[in-house]
Design an enzyme around this catalytic site. Sequence first.
Site: not given
Ligand code: ADP
Length: 402
Positions: A283, A91, A385, A7, A241, A180
């Site tokens: 986050d 990807r 993925e 990726n 976003r 996605h």
């Molecule tokens: P991407 O879109 O970058 O692939 P991911 O699917 O890896 O993202 O998701 C990342 C996000 O998941 C992080 O920014 C965080 O907000 C959220 N995240 C990860 N663990 C937790 C958790 N235990 N509780 C809430 N949100 C979480």
Amino acid sequence: MNVLVINAGSSSLKYQLYNMVTEEVLSKGRVERIGMDSSILTHEVDEKPEVREVSEILDHTTAIRKVLDMLTHREFGVLRNIKEIRAVGHRVVHGGESFSESVLVDKDVKLEIRQLFDLAPLHNPAHMMGIMAVETNLPDVPQVVVFDTAFHQTMPKNSYLYAIPTVLYRKHKIRRYGFHGTSCDYVSKRAAEFLGRPIKELNLIVCHIGNGASCTAVLGGKSFDTSMGMTPLEGLMMGTRSGDLDPAIVPYTLNKEELTLNEVNSMLNKHSGLLAVSGISSDMREVVQAMKEGNEQAKLAFEMYAYRIRKYIGAYAAAMNGVDAVIFTAGVGENSDVLRQAVCEGLTFFGIGLDHERNAVRSGEPRRISTDDSKVEVLVVPTNEELLIARDTYRLVLGEGK
Ligand code: ADP
């Protein structure tokens, strides 16, 4: 038979090496800060401690060479020879209308991906650098491209067209593409397996809630509608976003704030969403923590975020004239029980019953979080993925696999 999954981003590159007989990940890692001084390569094998190497990696070709060196490293490697890599899968974010499935890379495919640079200026050029870098380092190894948009090419016209002059679609291909797709495809198939029902009979709503977030209506295994549009900005509120907004806000803001178009674009993509409303973070973990500590803005951001997901679930249940299962996946969807609860609590009129104990369980496996008498199943299905990219690559190169 090993498949390397890549990726490639503009200054980073993630990799996973799969043994396709067992579908086991032999090694994974990433290169960060490509083109900057002190680039970092992080490499992992099984449970062993991570290897971290800091060096100067000026381009993607060097990055791939370093990854191959690491994979065949006497101490940290998992291969004796790079010839053990039989194929590479990439990807690719945007396949436009040209690609409705994964394909083997050839001259025409590379040309077509280049022609799609305009539609994904931040992503497709970086993916192309990854493809060229593999070609330079492994000239005899076949490569496959797997598109985030491909799964959504089954959307009907009434889902994918915008109500704007059709000349814009004809001339510039302005339409909804959705993203996605690889995740949605993987997760819907896993959900059907879990439910023990043929996917053709199922109406599913996949909520892929990560940094980027989208909802997709999957009718009989095919994408019927999805919340992201021509770009990943449309739809749900996300980490940074805005998601859906009145397009008139763009010229109005340009005028009132004396911003440039690029600045407004950047505001909507990088400085909006959870980050903007909470004023704390993009986050979800930090937003939830602040909300628990009584921060009002964090609470508002969380509620807006959950509300948008709920609205889309309602819209897609109506679009498909019914829904068998709602599926949560990706970083937030898989991990945040409070978010899942906030979304489902307002959907009791559908006959959705959330089982709070099941919702609180953490596991890396697909699981049901609805009550036994819930009319609609609610599932958490971890996405993968990379595995789907590896499977498609294996299938196209060797004509085998799932
Ligand atoms: P991407 O879109 O970058 O692939 P991911 O699917 O890896 O993202 O998701 C990342 C996000 O998941 C992080 O920014 C965080 O907000 C959220 N995240 C990860 N663990 C937790 C958790 N235990 N509780 C809430 N949100 C979480």
